[in-house]
Design a protein around this motif. Structure first.
Motif, PDB file in Angstrom:
ATOM      1  N   GLU A 179       0.830  -1.203   0.000  1.00 16.74           N
ATOM      2  CA  GLU A 179       0.000   0.000   0.000  1.00 16.74           C
ATOM      3  C   GLU A 179       0.866   1.256   0.000  1.00 16.74           C
ATOM      4  OE1 GLU A 179      -3.775   1.892   2.455  1.00 16.74           O
ATOM      5  OE2 GLU A 179      -2.333   0.625   3.520  1.00 16.74           O
ATOM      6  N   GLU A 180       1.910   1.263   0.845  1.00 16.92           N
ATOM      7  CA  GLU A 180       2.801   2.423   0.910  1.00 16.92           C
ATOM      8  C   GLU A 180       3.505   2.657  -0.422  1.00 16.92           C
ATOM      9  OE1 GLU A 180       3.436   4.702   3.293  1.00 16.92           O
ATOM     10  OE2 GLU A 180       1.848   3.858   4.541  1.00 16.92           O
ATOM     11  N   ALA A 181       3.990   1.592  -1.044  1.00 12.46           N
ATOM     12  CA  ALA A 181       4.675   1.731  -2.326  1.00 12.46           C
ATOM     13  C   ALA A 181       3.729   2.279  -3.388  1.00 12.46           C
ATOM     14  CB  ALA A 181       5.254   0.386  -2.763  1.00 12.46           C
ATOM     15  N   SER A 182       2.493   1.783  -3.404  1.00 15.11           N
ATOM     16  CA  SER A 182       1.516   2.243  -4.380  1.00 15.11           C
ATOM     17  C   SER A 182       1.180   3.712  -4.168  1.00 15.11           C
ATOM     18  CB  SER A 182       0.246   1.390  -4.284  1.00 15.11           C
ATOM     19  OG  SER A 182      -0.723   1.806  -5.225  1.00 15.11           O
ATOM     20  N   PRO A 187       8.949   1.850  -6.192  1.00 16.58           N
ATOM     21  CA  PRO A 187       9.131   0.397  -6.306  1.00 16.58           C
ATOM     22  C   PRO A 187       9.204  -0.228  -4.923  1.00 16.58           C
ATOM     23  CG  PRO A 187      11.197   1.550  -6.732  1.00 16.58           C
ATOM     24  CD  PRO A 187      10.147   2.609  -6.595  1.00 16.58           C
ATOM     25  N   LEU A 188       8.977  -1.524  -4.876  1.00 18.74           N
ATOM     26  CA  LEU A 188       9.013  -2.269  -3.621  1.00 18.74           C
ATOM     27  C   LEU A 188      10.117  -3.319  -3.688  1.00 18.74           C
ATOM     28  CD1 LEU A 188       7.658  -2.987  -0.846  1.00 18.74           C
ATOM     29  CD2 LEU A 188       6.296  -4.659  -2.115  1.00 18.74           C
ATOM     30  N   VAL A 189      10.913  -3.392  -2.637  1.00 20.36           N
ATOM     31  CA  VAL A 189      11.937  -4.429  -2.513  1.00 20.36           C
ATOM     32  C   VAL A 189      11.541  -5.321  -1.342  1.00 20.36           C
ATOM     33  CG1 VAL A 189      14.366  -4.948  -2.077  1.00 20.36           C
ATOM     34  CG2 VAL A 189      13.747  -2.929  -3.427  1.00 20.36           C
ATOM     35  N   ALA A 190      11.290  -6.601  -1.623  1.00 21.58           N
ATOM     36  CA  ALA A 190      10.926  -7.573  -0.596  1.00 21.58           C
ATOM     37  C   ALA A 190      12.170  -8.383  -0.238  1.00 21.58           C
ATOM     38  CB  ALA A 190       9.813  -8.487  -1.091  1.00 21.58           C
ATOM     39  N   ALA A 228       2.732 -13.187  -4.400  1.00 23.39           N
ATOM     40  CA  ALA A 228       1.936 -13.301  -5.628  1.00 23.39           C
ATOM     41  C   ALA A 228       0.587 -12.594  -5.530  1.00 23.39           C
ATOM     42  CB  ALA A 228       1.742 -14.770  -5.991  1.00 23.39           C
ATOM     43  N   GLY A 229      -0.166 -12.859  -4.491  1.00 19.80           N
ATOM     44  CA  GLY A 229      -1.483 -12.255  -4.360  1.00 19.80           C
ATOM     45  C   GLY A 229      -1.432 -10.743  -4.264  1.00 19.80           C
ATOM     46  N   TYR A 234      -1.850  -5.071  -6.501  1.00 19.64           N
ATOM     47  CA  TYR A 234      -1.169  -3.800  -6.775  1.00 19.64           C
ATOM     48  C   TYR A 234      -0.304  -3.951  -8.030  1.00 19.64           C
ATOM     49  CZ  TYR A 234      -2.459  -2.409  -2.006  1.00 19.64           C
ATOM     50  OH  TYR A 234      -3.139  -2.086  -0.856  1.00 19.64           O
ATOM     51  N   PRO A 235      -0.925  -4.060  -9.205  1.00 18.43           N
ATOM     52  CA  PRO A 235      -0.147  -4.254 -10.436  1.00 18.43           C
ATOM     53  C   PRO A 235       0.729  -3.057 -10.789  1.00 18.43           C
ATOM     54  CG  PRO A 235      -2.450  -3.802 -10.948  1.00 18.43           C
ATOM     55  CD  PRO A 235      -2.376  -3.995  -9.466  1.00 18.43           C
TER      56      PRO A 235
END
Length: 301
Positions: A179-182, A187-190, A228-229, A234-235
């Motif tokens: 949510e924060e990245a969107s 970008p998001l780094v996991a 994945a979900g 958040y595409p």
């Protein structure tokens, strides 16, 4: 003076006049403005007891001076919030209770609690370790401790980074991080580090029957499944997956030097049993080079 409780959805920031909380006010104001949320600035003036040592009473003027100083701090913080771009009215609360329980109570209705990395005044005697750990351990909403590069500049760019370990707290952290990245267009780094996993995980059949070279592939597949979900939901968020044979705190501290926000669960698999805030989260609150957002797991039941 306003003593109203934070309305639902407000961002609440604790202030004490220090440089660290001034940075927290600016960060909170910008975040609130980006989301169209209200902002409430809170300062505590509680004094435990009314006596000095040897039973000498504290003069009544002392309490008045504390409140005047608190009002001054609140006025300055509200002005700083408006200068930083707060788009809605900035509320202020002068709290006559100890700061930690006051913030925890406000967290019941707040969208987010924001703290600076050090404190004085209303947080007298409460350095980051005690205040932030206590609030993040018990708050009912996410808590952000605003940290910056070399204790000064708070980064405005870079990815949102989230620590993933498969725990319930980590699952919530992943949700908040997406949510924060969107919302930030980032970008998001996991990051998944498995060196300090618990006994059952380290010696699971999947690992025990694999070569050390293939363990990375097992962990990469597990991380991909956990994300994945959320990637489908958040595409718009570009995701980078990082799997490392390392301790989480090492990896996340390194990433904090490049991130705009670091998101972690309040309690993962690491740390000591019985601790409300895991050792990894504590290390990040003390040493990260960007704001740290700590997410608690959903209450049972």
């Amino acid at each position: 003076m306003s003593q109203d409780k934070a309305a639902g959805g407000e961002i609440v920031v604790g202030v004490d006049g220090s440089a660290g909380t001034k940075r927290a006010v600016r960060w909170a104001a910008q975040t609130a403005a980006e989301r169209g949320l209200g902002l409430r600035v809170v300062h505590a003036v509680a004094v435990t007891g009314g006596y000095y040592g040897n039973g000498l009473a504290v003069p009544l003027d002392f309490f008045g001076a504390l409140e005047q100083d608190g009002e001054r701090i609140l006025t300055g913080a509200a002005e700083a919030a408006r200068e930083a771009g707060a788009s809605r009215e900035v509320g202020t609360s002068l709290v006559r209770d100890p700061v930690i329980p006051a913030l925890i109570e406000l967290s019941r209705e707040a969208r987010m609690i924001v703290l600076g990395e050090s404190g004085r005044g209303g947080f007298a005697g409460m350095r980051l370790g005690s205040t932030a750990v206590a609030v993040t351990s018990h708050a009912h909403c996410p808590v952000v401790v605003v940290r910056g590069r070399d204790g000064e500049d708070v980064p405005a760019d870079g990815p949102v980074v989230v620590g993933v370990d498969g725990s319930q707290a980590s699952e919530r952290a992943v949700a908040v991080a997406f949510e924060e990245a969107s919302l930030r267009g980032a970008p998001l780094v996991a990051v998944h580090s498995w060196l300090d996993g618990d006994y059952d995980t380290v010696f699971s059949p999947a690992r025990f029957n694999s070569t050390w070279e293939s363990v990375d592939e097992v962990e990469r597949r597990a991380l991909a499944e956990r994300l994945a979900g959320w990637q489908e939901k958040y595409p718009d968020v570009q995701v980078e997956r990082v799997v490392a044979r390392d301790r989480p705190r090492h990896q996340l501290l390194e990433w904090s030097a490049r991130a705009r926000l670091l998101v972690v669960g309040c309690r993962g698999r690491g740390g000591f049993r019985g601790m409300l805030l895991g050792s990894t989260s504590q290390a990040l609150l003390q040493h990260a080079e960007c704001p740290v957002l700590v997410v608690r797991p959903e209450p049972a039941g």
